[in-house]
Design a protein around this motif. Structure first.
Motif, PDB file in Angstrom:
ATOM      1  N   LYS A   4      51.490  39.970  29.642  1.00  0.00           N
ATOM      2  CA  LYS A   4      50.526  40.442  30.634  1.00  0.00           C
ATOM      3  C   LYS A   4      50.544  39.442  31.782  1.00  0.00           C
ATOM      4  O   LYS A   4      50.402  38.237  31.563  1.00  0.00           O
ATOM      5  CB  LYS A   4      49.133  40.556  30.028  1.00  0.00           C
ATOM      6  N   LEU A   6      49.084  37.623  35.069  1.00  0.00           N
ATOM      7  CA  LEU A   6      47.843  37.319  35.778  1.00  0.00           C
ATOM      8  C   LEU A   6      48.173  37.259  37.263  1.00  0.00           C
ATOM      9  O   LEU A   6      49.084  36.536  37.669  1.00  0.00           O
ATOM     10  CB  LEU A   6      47.260  35.990  35.319  1.00  0.00           C
ATOM     11  N   ASP A  11      41.673  39.087  37.095  1.00  0.00           N
ATOM     12  CA  ASP A  11      42.478  39.034  35.869  1.00  0.00           C
ATOM     13  C   ASP A  11      42.115  37.798  35.054  1.00  0.00           C
ATOM     14  O   ASP A  11      41.968  37.862  33.830  1.00  0.00           O
ATOM     15  CB  ASP A  11      43.973  38.972  36.198  1.00  0.00           C
TER      16      ASP A  11
END
Length: 126
Positions: A4, A6, A11
Motif C-alpha cells: 500500500k 502512502l 493516508d
C-alpha cells in the motif's frame, strides 16, 4: 500481502490510527540496500538511491508485523541507547514538502529517537 503506497497526510493519519500511533511497538529488523556495487570489471557502480526495508512488530493481534519500504532516503538515524527502552510508545509520522518524516517518539526533538526522511514509502502487513 499487497503493498500500500502512502501519498498524503490523510493516508498517514489513517495508518497511524489503525496502528494506534505505533503504541507498544518495536523495530524488529531492517535491511539496507545502498544500490552501489562492483560490477564484473571491478568498476564501482554508484547509485544514490538507497532503499531501507523496516520491520516493525506490535503487541497486538491486529497487524502484528508491518514492513515499510523507504525509497529516496535522505536520512536514516538509529539510536540504540542502552539506558533507554527501545519500545515505541507513540511515534510521529507526517508528510511535509514532498518528504515523509517518521520518528519513534512523539517528540521530534528527542535525540534518542530513531528517525527517517524519505521521498516514497509503501507498507504491507506480514
Amino acid at each position: 500481502m499487497e503493498w500500500k503506497i502512502l501519498e498524503t497526510q490523510s493516508d498517514i493519519d489513517e495508518l497511524m490510527q489503525s496502528l494506534d500511533n505505533f503504541h507498544d511497538s518495536c523495530i524488529k529488523d531492517l535491511k539496507y540496500t545502498s544500490g552501489t556495487y562492483v560490477d564484473e570489471d571491478f568498476s564501482m557502480i554508484m547509485n544514490t538511491d538507497p532503499v531501507v526495508n523496516l520491520f516493525i512488530q506490535r503487541q497486538s493481534e491486529f497487524m502484528t508485523t508491518i514492513e515499510f519500504c523507504l525509497e529516496g532516503l535522505s536520512q536514516f538515524h538509529i539510536n540504540n541507547i542502552l539506558d533507554s527502552t527501545l519500545e515505541i510508545f507513540e511515534a510521529s509520522f507526517f508528510e511535509k514538502e514532498g518528504n515523509f518524516y517518521w520518528y519513534s517518539s512523539d517528540d521530534i526533538e528527542d535525540e534518542s529517537a530513531t528517525s527517517f526522511i524519505c521521498k516514497k514509502i509503501k507498507w504491507r502487513e506480514l
